[in-house]
Design a protein around this motif. Structure first.
Motif, PDB file in Angstrom:
ATOM      1  N   ARG A  15       0.829  -1.213   0.000  1.00 54.59           N
ATOM      2  CA  ARG A  15       0.000   0.000   0.000  1.00 54.59           C
ATOM      3  C   ARG A  15       0.863   1.262   0.000  1.00 54.59           C
ATOM      4  NH1 ARG A  15      -5.368  -1.638   1.433  1.00 54.59           N
ATOM      5  NH2 ARG A  15      -5.617  -3.268  -0.138  1.00 54.59           N
ATOM      6  N   LYS A  16       2.022   1.156   0.622  1.00 56.48           N
ATOM      7  CA  LYS A  16       2.931   2.309   0.638  1.00 56.48           C
ATOM      8  C   LYS A  16       3.459   2.575  -0.766  1.00 56.48           C
ATOM      9  CE  LYS A  16       6.865   4.133   3.203  1.00 56.48           C
ATOM     10  NZ  LYS A  16       7.880   3.808   4.210  1.00 56.48           N
ATOM     11  N   SER A  17       3.805   1.524  -1.494  1.00 53.66           N
ATOM     12  CA  SER A  17       4.369   1.698  -2.839  1.00 53.66           C
ATOM     13  C   SER A  17       3.292   1.871  -3.910  1.00 53.66           C
ATOM     14  CB  SER A  17       5.287   0.531  -3.198  1.00 53.66           C
ATOM     15  OG  SER A  17       4.556  -0.675  -3.270  1.00 53.66           O
ATOM     16  N   LYS A  18       2.107   1.296  -3.667  1.00 51.30           N
ATOM     17  CA  LYS A  18       1.002   1.399  -4.631  1.00 51.30           C
ATOM     18  C   LYS A  18      -0.277   1.735  -3.872  1.00 51.30           C
ATOM     19  CE  LYS A  18       3.019  -2.514  -6.595  1.00 51.30           C
ATOM     20  NZ  LYS A  18       2.794  -3.905  -6.312  1.00 51.30           N
ATOM     21  N   PRO A  19      -0.470   3.004  -3.519  1.00 47.09           N
ATOM     22  CA  PRO A  19      -1.644   3.399  -2.732  1.00 47.09           C
ATOM     23  C   PRO A  19      -2.962   3.012  -3.401  1.00 47.09           C
ATOM     24  CG  PRO A  19      -0.072   5.203  -2.876  1.00 47.09           C
ATOM     25  CD  PRO A  19       0.397   4.140  -3.824  1.00 47.09           C
ATOM     26  N   VAL A  20      -3.924   2.677  -2.551  1.00 48.96           N
ATOM     27  CA  VAL A  20      -5.265   2.336  -2.994  1.00 48.96           C
ATOM     28  C   VAL A  20      -6.214   3.396  -2.428  1.00 48.96           C
ATOM     29  CG1 VAL A  20      -7.139   0.646  -2.811  1.00 48.96           C
ATOM     30  CG2 VAL A  20      -4.767  -0.130  -3.102  1.00 48.96           C
ATOM     31  N   GLU A  21      -6.916   4.059  -3.300  1.00 48.08           N
ATOM     32  CA  GLU A  21      -7.825   5.123  -2.875  1.00 48.08           C
ATOM     33  C   GLU A  21      -8.858   4.573  -1.891  1.00 48.08           C
ATOM     34  OE1 GLU A  21     -10.951   8.314  -4.794  1.00 48.08           O
ATOM     35  OE2 GLU A  21      -9.357   7.481  -6.058  1.00 48.08           O
ATOM     36  N   GLY A  22      -9.063   5.293  -0.802  1.00 50.86           N
ATOM     37  CA  GLY A  22     -10.036   4.896   0.197  1.00 50.86           C
ATOM     38  C   GLY A  22      -9.529   3.872   1.204  1.00 50.86           C
ATOM     39  N   SER A  23      -8.283   3.451   1.077  1.00 51.01           N
ATOM     40  CA  SER A  23      -7.711   2.445   1.966  1.00 51.01           C
ATOM     41  C   SER A  23      -7.384   3.043   3.336  1.00 51.01           C
ATOM     42  CB  SER A  23      -6.424   1.883   1.334  1.00 51.01           C
ATOM     43  OG  SER A  23      -5.644   1.212   2.295  1.00 51.01           O
ATOM     44  N   TYR A  24      -7.860   2.371   4.382  1.00 55.02           N
ATOM     45  CA  TYR A  24      -7.541   2.800   5.746  1.00 55.02           C
ATOM     46  C   TYR A  24      -6.034   2.702   5.995  1.00 55.02           C
ATOM     47  CZ  TYR A  24      -7.554   2.925  10.861  1.00 55.02           C
ATOM     48  OH  TYR A  24      -7.313   3.248  12.172  1.00 55.02           O
ATOM     49  N   THR A  25      -5.424   1.657   5.477  1.00 52.42           N
ATOM     50  CA  THR A  25      -3.976   1.500   5.614  1.00 52.42           C
ATOM     51  C   THR A  25      -3.256   2.686   4.993  1.00 52.42           C
ATOM     52  OG1 THR A  25      -4.182  -0.913   5.616  1.00 52.42           O
ATOM     53  CG2 THR A  25      -2.008  -0.015   5.097  1.00 52.42           C
ATOM     54  N   LEU A  29      -0.728   5.381   6.661  1.00 46.90           N
ATOM     55  CA  LEU A  29       0.623   5.562   6.109  1.00 46.90           C
ATOM     56  C   LEU A  29       0.894   7.019   5.756  1.00 46.90           C
ATOM     57  CD1 LEU A  29       0.801   2.417   3.818  1.00 46.90           C
ATOM     58  CD2 LEU A  29       2.228   2.841   5.836  1.00 46.90           C
ATOM     59  N   ALA A  30      -0.127   7.711   5.305  1.00 44.61           N
ATOM     60  CA  ALA A  30       0.026   9.103   4.870  1.00 44.61           C
ATOM     61  C   ALA A  30       0.027  10.089   6.033  1.00 44.61           C
ATOM     62  CB  ALA A  30      -1.084   9.464   3.890  1.00 44.61           C
ATOM     63  N   ASN A  31      -0.498   9.665   7.164  1.00 45.23           N
ATOM     64  CA  ASN A  31      -0.639  10.574   8.292  1.00 45.23           C
ATOM     65  C   ASN A  31       0.040   9.955   9.518  1.00 45.23           C
ATOM     66  OD1 ASN A  31      -1.529  12.118  10.484  1.00 45.23           O
ATOM     67  ND2 ASN A  31      -3.543  12.480   9.585  1.00 45.23           N
ATOM     68  N   ALA A  73       5.200   3.177   8.082  1.00 43.16           N
ATOM     69  CA  ALA A  73       5.064   4.615   7.831  1.00 43.16           C
ATOM     70  C   ALA A  73       6.331   5.367   8.213  1.00 43.16           C
ATOM     71  CB  ALA A  73       3.874   5.178   8.599  1.00 43.16           C
ATOM     72  N   ASN A  74       7.054   4.836   9.199  1.00 42.40           N
ATOM     73  CA  ASN A  74       8.259   5.499   9.698  1.00 42.40           C
ATOM     74  C   ASN A  74       9.542   4.832   9.211  1.00 42.40           C
ATOM     75  OD1 ASN A  74       7.430   7.748  11.664  1.00 42.40           O
ATOM     76  ND2 ASN A  74       6.003   6.073  12.057  1.00 42.40           N
ATOM     77  N   ASN A  75       9.402   4.014   8.166  1.00 41.47           N
ATOM     78  CA  ASN A  75      10.559   3.358   7.540  1.00 41.47           C
ATOM     79  C   ASN A  75      11.389   2.528   8.517  1.00 41.47           C
ATOM     80  OD1 ASN A  75      10.050   4.463   4.905  1.00 41.47           O
ATOM     81  ND2 ASN A  75      10.734   6.421   5.745  1.00 41.47           N
ATOM     82  N   ILE A  76      10.707   1.903   9.451  1.00 46.34           N
ATOM     83  CA  ILE A  76      11.354   0.995  10.391  1.00 46.34           C
ATOM     84  C   ILE A  76      11.115  -0.415   9.861  1.00 46.34           C
ATOM     85  CG2 ILE A  76      11.420   0.132  12.759  1.00 46.34           C
ATOM     86  CD1 ILE A  76      10.265   2.942  13.562  1.00 46.34           C
ATOM     87  N   LYS A  77      12.165  -1.062   9.451  1.00 44.72           N
ATOM     88  CA  LYS A  77      12.062  -2.375   8.808  1.00 44.72           C
ATOM     89  C   LYS A  77      11.959  -3.487   9.849  1.00 44.72           C
ATOM     90  CE  LYS A  77      12.315  -0.569   4.798  1.00 44.72           C
ATOM     91  NZ  LYS A  77      11.022  -0.104   4.350  1.00 44.72           N
ATOM     92  N   ILE A  78      10.990  -4.344   9.662  1.00 47.38           N
ATOM     93  CA  ILE A  78      10.789  -5.453  10.583  1.00 47.38           C
ATOM     94  C   ILE A  78      12.018  -6.361  10.629  1.00 47.38           C
ATOM     95  CG2 ILE A  78       9.630  -6.944   8.881  1.00 47.38           C
ATOM     96  CD1 ILE A  78       8.942  -6.694  12.703  1.00 47.38           C
TER      97      ILE A  78
END
Length: 90
Positions: A15-25, A29-31, A73-78
Motif C-alpha cells: 500500500r505504501k508503494s502502490k496506494p489504494v484510494e479509500g484504503s484505511y492503511t 501511512l500518509a498521516n 510509515a516510519n521506515n522501520i524495517k521489521i
C-alpha cells in the motif's frame, strides 16, 4: 501464524508503494500523527481489555495491525527489529 504477520507487513509495504484510494492503511501511512495516535489508543484498549478479561484477542489484533503500519510509515524495517531481538537472546 507467521504467514499472517508476513501478510500484514506485505500489505503495508504494498500500500505504501502502490496506494489504494479509500484504503484505511493508506490513510495511516500518509498521516504519521494519526498512525501514532492509533497505536497508542489500541495499546491502551488492549490493556483495558486484559484488565476486564473481555475482548482482548480483538484488541491484540488491532495493536499488531496498527504497529505494523506505524513501523512501515516510519521506515522501520521489521527485518532490523527481528535482528535486534535475535541479538538479545541469552
Amino acid at each position: 501464524m507467521l504467514n499472517t504477520l508476513e501478510g500484514l507487513f506485505k500489505l503495508a509495504r504494498d500500500r505504501k508503494s502502490k496506494p489504494v484510494e479509500g484504503s484505511y492503511t493508506n490513510k495511516l501511512l500518509a498521516n504519521k500523527s494519526l498512525s501514532k495516535e492509533k497505536v497508542l489508543e489500541e495499546i491502551n484498549e488492549l490493556v483495558e481489555a486484559v484488565d476486564k478479561n473481555n475482548n482482548f484477542i480483538h484488541e491484540a489484533a488491532d495493536v499488531f495491525y496498527h504497529l505494523i503500519v506505524y513501523l512501515e510509515a516510519n521506515n522501520i524495517k521489521i527485518e532490523e527489529v527481528m535482528e535486534e531481538l535475535n541479538k538479545r537472546k541469552k
